[in-house]
Design a protein around this motif. Structure first.
Motif, PDB file in Angstrom:
ATOM      1  N   ILE A 107       9.245  -7.793  -5.911  1.00  0.00           N
ATOM      2  CA  ILE A 107       9.537  -7.850  -4.472  1.00  0.00           C
ATOM      3  C   ILE A 107       8.501  -6.989  -3.758  1.00  0.00           C
ATOM      4  O   ILE A 107       8.431  -5.772  -4.006  1.00  0.00           O
ATOM      5  N   THR A 108       7.687  -7.627  -2.946  1.00  0.00           N
ATOM      6  CA  THR A 108       6.589  -6.895  -2.307  1.00  0.00           C
ATOM      7  C   THR A 108       6.894  -6.638  -0.831  1.00  0.00           C
ATOM      8  O   THR A 108       7.270  -7.554  -0.088  1.00  0.00           O
ATOM      9  N   VAL A 109       6.740  -5.372  -0.490  1.00  0.00           N
ATOM     10  CA  VAL A 109       6.959  -4.934   0.898  1.00  0.00           C
ATOM     11  C   VAL A 109       5.576  -4.822   1.550  1.00  0.00           C
ATOM     12  O   VAL A 109       4.696  -4.147   1.014  1.00  0.00           O
ATOM     13  N   ASP A 110       5.353  -5.521   2.677  1.00  0.00           N
ATOM     14  CA  ASP A 110       4.041  -5.427   3.332  1.00  0.00           C
ATOM     15  C   ASP A 110       4.219  -5.105   4.821  1.00  0.00           C
ATOM     16  O   ASP A 110       5.340  -4.809   5.268  1.00  0.00           O
ATOM     17  N   HIS A 111       3.141  -5.199   5.568  1.00  0.00           N
ATOM     18  CA  HIS A 111       3.226  -4.778   6.971  1.00  0.00           C
ATOM     19  C   HIS A 111       4.151  -5.684   7.790  1.00  0.00           C
ATOM     20  O   HIS A 111       4.812  -5.213   8.717  1.00  0.00           O
ATOM     21  N   ASP A 112       4.235  -6.965   7.451  1.00  0.00           N
ATOM     22  CA  ASP A 112       5.144  -7.862   8.175  1.00  0.00           C
ATOM     23  C   ASP A 112       6.601  -7.437   8.008  1.00  0.00           C
ATOM     24  O   ASP A 112       7.446  -7.704   8.868  1.00  0.00           O
ATOM     25  N   THR A 113       6.879  -6.819   6.856  1.00  0.00           N
ATOM     26  CA  THR A 113       8.264  -6.382   6.589  1.00  0.00           C
ATOM     27  C   THR A 113       8.779  -5.491   7.723  1.00  0.00           C
ATOM     28  O   THR A 113       9.948  -5.546   8.107  1.00  0.00           O
ATOM     29  N   LYS A 114       7.840  -4.667   8.255  1.00  0.00           N
ATOM     30  CA  LYS A 114       8.240  -3.734   9.309  1.00  0.00           C
ATOM     31  C   LYS A 114       8.658  -4.469  10.581  1.00  0.00           C
ATOM     32  O   LYS A 114       9.474  -3.998  11.354  1.00  0.00           O
ATOM     33  N   VAL A 115       8.090  -5.663  10.738  1.00  0.00           N
ATOM     34  CA  VAL A 115       8.349  -6.426  11.959  1.00  0.00           C
ATOM     35  C   VAL A 115       9.574  -7.332  11.788  1.00  0.00           C
ATOM     36  O   VAL A 115      10.485  -7.331  12.610  1.00  0.00           O
ATOM     37  N   ASP A 116       9.569  -8.109  10.674  1.00  0.00           N
ATOM     38  CA  ASP A 116      10.611  -9.147  10.596  1.00  0.00           C
ATOM     39  C   ASP A 116      11.643  -8.909   9.479  1.00  0.00           C
ATOM     40  O   ASP A 116      12.464  -9.787   9.198  1.00  0.00           O
ATOM     41  N   HIS A 117      11.581  -7.763   8.796  1.00  0.00           N
ATOM     42  CA  HIS A 117      12.538  -7.425   7.724  1.00  0.00           C
ATOM     43  C   HIS A 117      12.578  -8.485   6.617  1.00  0.00           C
ATOM     44  O   HIS A 117      13.639  -8.794   6.071  1.00  0.00           O
ATOM     45  N   VAL A 127       0.858  -1.197   0.000  1.00  0.00           N
ATOM     46  CA  VAL A 127       0.000   0.000   0.000  1.00  0.00           C
ATOM     47  C   VAL A 127       0.891   1.243   0.000  1.00  0.00           C
ATOM     48  O   VAL A 127       2.079   1.165   0.323  1.00  0.00           O
ATOM     49  N   LYS A 128       0.249   2.373  -0.341  1.00  0.00           N
ATOM     50  CA  LYS A 128       1.036   3.615  -0.492  1.00  0.00           C
ATOM     51  C   LYS A 128       1.202   4.362   0.830  1.00  0.00           C
ATOM     52  O   LYS A 128       1.275   5.581   0.850  1.00  0.00           O
ATOM     53  N   LYS A 129       1.113   3.680   1.962  1.00  0.00           N
ATOM     54  CA  LYS A 129       1.168   4.397   3.249  1.00  0.00           C
ATOM     55  C   LYS A 129       1.836   3.507   4.299  1.00  0.00           C
ATOM     56  O   LYS A 129       2.392   2.463   3.942  1.00  0.00           O
ATOM     57  N   ASP A 130       1.758   3.907   5.523  1.00  0.00           N
ATOM     58  CA  ASP A 130       2.263   3.146   6.677  1.00  0.00           C
ATOM     59  C   ASP A 130       3.777   2.918   6.620  1.00  0.00           C
ATOM     60  O   ASP A 130       4.285   1.918   7.139  1.00  0.00           O
ATOM     61  N   GLY A 131       4.479   3.744   5.898  1.00  0.00           N
ATOM     62  CA  GLY A 131       5.941   3.624   5.836  1.00  0.00           C
ATOM     63  C   GLY A 131       6.426   2.570   4.835  1.00  0.00           C
ATOM     64  O   GLY A 131       7.641   2.374   4.688  1.00  0.00           O
ATOM     65  N   LEU A 132       5.505   1.889   4.140  1.00  0.00           N
ATOM     66  CA  LEU A 132       5.951   0.836   3.195  1.00  0.00           C
ATOM     67  C   LEU A 132       6.706   1.426   1.989  1.00  0.00           C
ATOM     68  O   LEU A 132       7.735   0.860   1.582  1.00  0.00           O
TER      69      LEU A 132
END
Ligand code: GAP
Length: 511
Positions: free
Chosen positions: A466-476, A420-425
């Motif tokens: 390569i998809t960056v999602d909300h889990d990325t913020k937690v576990d890189h 998504v285009k928000k939440d720091g992604l």
């Protein structure tokens, strides 16, 4: 399954829609057989050129590069034979006013006979199944023998007539075979005549003092005239090669088939200088090497074949084409020629300068013989692009368009997509780009749903998403999606470099 004509139309429209190739100066309705490479096209073209250059120059201690000028002293073309003999036999259809190459009309007719023979072979293969013995069948089946004999006789007669400059017989052959205008079916032909393919231009400030020049019709002559400069300054010992890529220009009579036959195109040529008498050994060596280079890209062995020349060019004592199965059938992709000492001897004669090598091993001075490999960069582009473009049926009943380019050649290696285009992604995606961009061409896309973004990258030919999602913020970790299998995996961000590198490093393709 779509037929070949339909596939070819898709290739042309896909190339335009996805930023690979545009017609030249399109806003003025274009210029026939001249094309521009767009944002993705230029990357693919550069990657093909680099793949060739590295395999020829970097991988061979005895091959060096050169970048000679397009404009050359006009005597070059007298010496090379191009002024007198760089002609195509041309024929016009009186009804349609269309112009054709007489030799191409005859070759296309012969190719149809070849295809008829192949059809008989395939029919028999289906009929006899596992017990089918193709070698036995082709020498015993009457129809196959008839088609093959006819094909051989036609090509041999054409070669003989062209060799003797007997253009009346070339026309007679077209009439005897009842070859018709491919567009209109008319058989009302003019006589066959020769047409020189070089583009002329002028050098000089005023018309009276201008010198007539030619735009080079091949890059090879820039190599020949520099043979001694390179040999001496590079302290090269025979056998050695000089490689060059660059533009060439030909006023082609029949310039159809998209970028297959262009008026301005690019060649990748290598002239290999050898001891006289050893040229045929090196000719065989380069035949094998060049075919292996093509096969290394994994487009399928069945798509290549050698076609040995019946009619040898004025400079050759052996010549073959590596033909490729283009959307319009098997056609020349690359030429391999044993050019003898023709060019260097001719330049010696016309320039009055010696172009010889002192060979310390045999204590002799001689004019080296030359084996040439000559590949059209644009043709190579078309070969790769047309085989890569596929329509795939998916398990859920839908279809996808995918450009399965060899990943080493793909314009963009990876697309980095924030879910998504928000939440720091987007910021994380940008940081990934900043680490990868030094070594790989990567892109960013945040528009539309993720599925649609995947499809867009499939159509452009990008091997990794390569998809960056909300889990990325937690576990890189990120999701990596593979273009060809559509498989998705969860991987740590710091493994991305290795995964991409492994897939696109030249070492894994050429060895
Ligand atoms: N120095 C040798 C030479 O130029 P060629 O067979 O006339 O030989 C070599 O050309 C290669 O250049 C061909 O195999 C083809 O790939 C490419 N080529 C030739 N004419 C072309 C054209 N009009 N448009 C695109 N590529 C062309």
């Amino acid at each position: 399954m779509i037929n070949k004509d339909e596939h070819f139309k898709r290739v042309v429209s896909h190339a335009k829609e996805y930023g690979y190739i545009f017609g030249s100066s399109e806003i003025y309705d274009g210029l026939s057989a001249v094309y521009d490479y767009a944002q993705n096209g230029v990357e693919l073209k550069n990657n093909i050129r680099t793949y060739w250059w590295k395999s020829m120059v970097q991988m061979h201690q005895n091959i060096v590069g050169l970048d000679a000028a397009i404009l050359m002293h006009p005597t070059t073309w007298k010496a090379s034979g191009h002024v007198d003999a760089f002609n195509d036999p041309l024929i016009d259809n009186k009804d349609s006013q269309k112009r054709y190459r007489a030799d191409v009309l005859i070759e296309d007719f012969a190719e149809k006979l070849h295809q008829k023979a192949q059809k008989e072979i395939e029919k028999a293969r289906t009929r006899f199944g596992e017990s089918f013995d193709e070698a036995q069948f082709v020498v015993t089946n009457e129809r196959v023998i008839k088609y093959q004999t006819q094909q051989k006789e036609i090509l041999e007669r054409m070669a003989r007539s062209l060799e003797k400059e007997d253009l009346a017989d070339v026309k007679a052959l077209i009439e005897e075979l009842e070859i018709a205008d491919p567009d209109t079916g008319s058989k009302n032909w003019t006589d066959v005549r020769q047409f020189n393919l070089m583009f002329g231009t002028k050098l000089g400030a005023s018309a009276e003092n201008a010198t007539d020049l030619y735009l080079r019709p091949e890059t090879a002559q820039g190599i020949f005239v520099n043979f001694l400069n390179v040999q001496k300054s590079g302290r090269m010992k025979i056998p050695f090669g000089i490689a060059q890529t660059g533009k060439a220009f030909r006023n082609e009579i029949v310039a159809r088939q998209f970028i297959f036959r262009m008026r301005e195109f690019e060649q990748m040529e290598m002239q290999f200088f050898v001891r006289p008498g050893e040229e045929l050994k090196w000719y065989e060596h380069w035949k094998e090497k060049r075919l292996n280079w093509h096969l290394s890209l994994g487009l399928g062995k069945e798509n290549y074949r050698f076609h040995d020349h019946e009619k040898l060019a004025h400079y050759a004592n052996a010549a073959t084409d590596i033909e490729f199965d283009f959307p319009f059938g098997f056609k020349e992709l690359e030429g391999i020629h044993s050019r003898t000492d023709f060019d260097l001897k001719a330049h010696e004669k016309f320039s009055g300068k010696k172009l010889q090598f002192f060979d310390p091993e045999i204590n002799e001075n001689y004019v080296p013989y030359v084996v040439e490999t000559s590949l059209g960069l644009d043709r190579m582009f078309l070969a790769v692009f047309s085989k890569a473009l596929k329509e795939e049926a998916l398990e859920d009943g839908s279809t996808r368009i995918v450009l399965q380019l060899p990943s080493i050649l793909a314009p963009t290696k990876a697309a980095i997509l924030p879910l998504v285009k928000k939440d720091g992604l987007p910021e994380i995606a940008q940081r990934i780009i900043d680490t990868l961009k030094w070594d790989f061409n990567v892109t960013y896309d945040e528009k539309d749903a993720i599925g649609r973004r995947y499809r867009r990258q499939d159509a452009v030919g990008t091997p990794f998403c390569i998809t960056v999602d909300h889990d990325t913020k937690v576990d890189h970790t990120v999701t990596i999606r593979y273009r060809d299998s559509m498989k998705q995996e969860r991987v740590p961000i710091d493994k991305l470099y290795d995964i991409i590198h492994q897939e696109v490093t030249i070492k894994n393709w050429l060895t």
